[in-house]
Design an enzyme around this catalytic site. Structure first.
Site, PDB file in Angstrom:
ATOM      1  N   ASN A  10      32.600  42.787  21.498  1.00 59.17           N
ATOM      2  CA  ASN A  10      32.273  42.334  20.145  1.00 59.17           C
ATOM      3  C   ASN A  10      30.922  41.631  20.224  1.00 59.17           C
ATOM      4  OD1 ASN A  10      32.035  41.071  17.689  1.00 59.17           O
ATOM      5  ND2 ASN A  10      33.799  39.708  17.957  1.00 59.17           N
ATOM      6  N   LYS A  12      29.277  40.396  17.926  1.00 55.39           N
ATOM      7  CA  LYS A  12      29.110  39.385  16.866  1.00 55.39           C
ATOM      8  C   LYS A  12      27.740  39.613  16.196  1.00 55.39           C
ATOM      9  CE  LYS A  12      32.276  36.513  19.364  1.00 55.39           C
ATOM     10  NZ  LYS A  12      32.793  35.205  19.659  1.00 55.39           N
ATOM     11  N   HIS A  93      39.120  38.098  12.881  1.00 53.63           N
ATOM     12  CA  HIS A  93      38.506  37.298  13.947  1.00 53.63           C
ATOM     13  C   HIS A  93      38.464  35.833  13.511  1.00 53.63           C
ATOM     14  CE1 HIS A  93      35.643  35.709  16.802  1.00 53.63           C
ATOM     15  NE2 HIS A  93      35.917  36.770  17.546  1.00 53.63           N
ATOM     16  N   GLU A  95      36.281  33.678  13.697  1.00 49.45           N
ATOM     17  CA  GLU A  95      35.050  33.265  12.999  1.00 49.45           C
ATOM     18  C   GLU A  95      35.100  33.677  11.527  1.00 49.45           C
ATOM     19  OE1 GLU A  95      32.459  35.068  15.884  1.00 49.45           O
ATOM     20  OE2 GLU A  95      33.138  33.586  17.347  1.00 49.45           O
ATOM     21  N   GLU A 165      43.141  35.503  20.891  1.00 48.73           N
ATOM     22  CA  GLU A 165      41.899  34.806  21.189  1.00 48.73           C
ATOM     23  C   GLU A 165      42.064  33.332  20.818  1.00 48.73           C
ATOM     24  OE1 GLU A 165      38.311  37.658  21.266  1.00 48.73           O
ATOM     25  OE2 GLU A 165      38.517  36.907  19.236  1.00 48.73           O
ATOM     26  N   GLY A 171      33.586  31.374  23.306  1.00 46.89           N
ATOM     27  CA  GLY A 171      32.203  30.924  23.456  1.00 46.89           C
ATOM     28  C   GLY A 171      32.055  29.546  24.082  1.00 46.89           C
ATOM     29  N   SER A 210      35.885  33.758  26.325  1.00 48.61           N
ATOM     30  CA  SER A 210      35.136  33.450  27.549  1.00 48.61           C
ATOM     31  C   SER A 210      35.546  34.306  28.740  1.00 48.61           C
ATOM     32  CB  SER A 210      35.242  31.958  27.894  1.00 48.61           C
ATOM     33  OG  SER A 210      34.657  31.170  26.869  1.00 48.61           O
TER      34      SER A 210
HETATM   35  P1  13P Z   1      33.389  35.089  24.002  1.00 46.46           P
HETATM   36  O1  13P Z   1      33.750  36.138  25.015  1.00 46.46           O
HETATM   37  O2  13P Z   1      31.908  34.938  23.797  1.00 46.46           O
HETATM   38  O3  13P Z   1      34.090  33.788  24.272  1.00 46.46           O
HETATM   39  O4  13P Z   1      33.932  35.615  22.580  1.00 46.46           O
HETATM   40  C1  13P Z   1      35.235  36.080  22.485  1.00 46.46           C
HETATM   41  C2  13P Z   1      35.407  36.693  21.159  1.00 46.46           C
HETATM   42  O5  13P Z   1      35.441  36.006  20.147  1.00 46.46           O
HETATM   43  C3  13P Z   1      35.500  38.160  21.081  1.00 46.46           C
HETATM   44  O6  13P Z   1      35.889  38.580  19.821  1.00 46.46           O
END
Ligand code: 13P
Length: 248
Positions: A10, A12, A93, A95, A165, A171, A210
């Site tokens: 992803n 983002k 997600h 976010e 997640e 992150g 992560s």
């Molecule tokens: P990270 O791997 O950057 O922590 O992000 C995970 C994520 O949100 C994937 O959708």
């Protein structure tokens, strides 16, 4: 039950046009046949990435509108994503939930729209740090999954992917330990199995938060972790390829 692992990247809201070609070239010839791989770039780069990816690597989007084509300025329909060659779409997600106020009900609508268009939804669930510290992890993630079950039945997870997640791990460089993640995955699969045992047994359950090349293998070795949803590390070809290799 053997499930083919899936590793989905992803991006983002990251990357520029050149990244599609760069990552696609690096993936060519570098992946094992034992693992499915997918990449979810921002909308504007779907076509370039889809054209460049080696055969067998899936294309996915990061979000989708909960309506069919029509007067919804700024939105992208599931049919458009299918038309562009997407196989997957991420819905719910954290976010999207946190910054854009997406509710469980809206996420369930998006999930169902994706399925209607023939896409494979990747439904994200996960608790915040506050929810974990309050002991609410199980209740939160089960509720997020069950909103879809209540809307469309457990059969809706046939040909769908669930991604756990934990929000506090995204992150941040913190990961759930393999045992912590396994416990949540087993709970989710077990909950779905109560109404649809065969669907639950086949459903791929990804861990995200992560995941890096140096921590992926013990996570993917857990019995109910069938791969990963990778954020930051999917922007670096070598790191992403190493994670894919850890899955199979
Ligand atoms: P990270 O791997 O950057 O922590 O992000 C995970 C994520 O949100 C994937 O959708």
């Amino acid at each position: 039950m053997t499930r083919t692992p899936l590793v989905a990247g992803n991006w983002k809201m990251n990357g520029r046009r050149g990244l599609a070609g760069e990552i696609a070239a690096a993936l060519t010839g570098s992946l094992s046949e034992n693992v499915e791989v997918a990449l979810c770039p921002p909308y504007p780069y779907l076509v370039a990435l889809g054209d460049a990816l080696p055969a067998g690597v899936g294309l996915g989007a990061q979000d989708v509108c909960d309506h069919q084509d029509g007067a919804f300025t700024g939105e992208v329909s599931a049919e458009m994503l299918a038309d562009l060659g997407c196989r997957y779409v991420i819905v719910g997600h954290s976010e999207r939930r946190e910054y854009y106020g997406e509710s469980d009900d809206l996420v369930a609508s998006k999930f169902l729209r994706a399925r209607e268009a023939g896409l494979v939804p990747i439904l994200c669930v996960g608790e915040t740090l506050r929810q974990r510290e309050a002991g609410d992890t199980e209740q939160v993630v089960v509720q997020q999954m069950m909103t879809v079950v209540e809307a469309a039945g457990a059969g809706a997870f046939e040909n769908a992917v669930l991604a756990y997640e934990p929000v506090w791990a995204i992150g941040t460089g913190l990961t759930a330990s393999p045992e912590e993640a396994q416990a949540v995955h087993a709970l989710l699969r077990g909950t779905l199995a109560k109404s649809a045992p065969e669907v639950a047994a086949k459903m791929r359950l990804l861990y995200g938060g992560s995941v890096k090349a140096d921590n992926a293998a013990p996570l993917f070795a857990q019995p109910d972790i069938d791969g990963g949803l990778i954020g930051g590390a999917s922007l670096k070809a070598d790191e992403f390829i190493a994670i894919c290799r850890a899955a199979g």
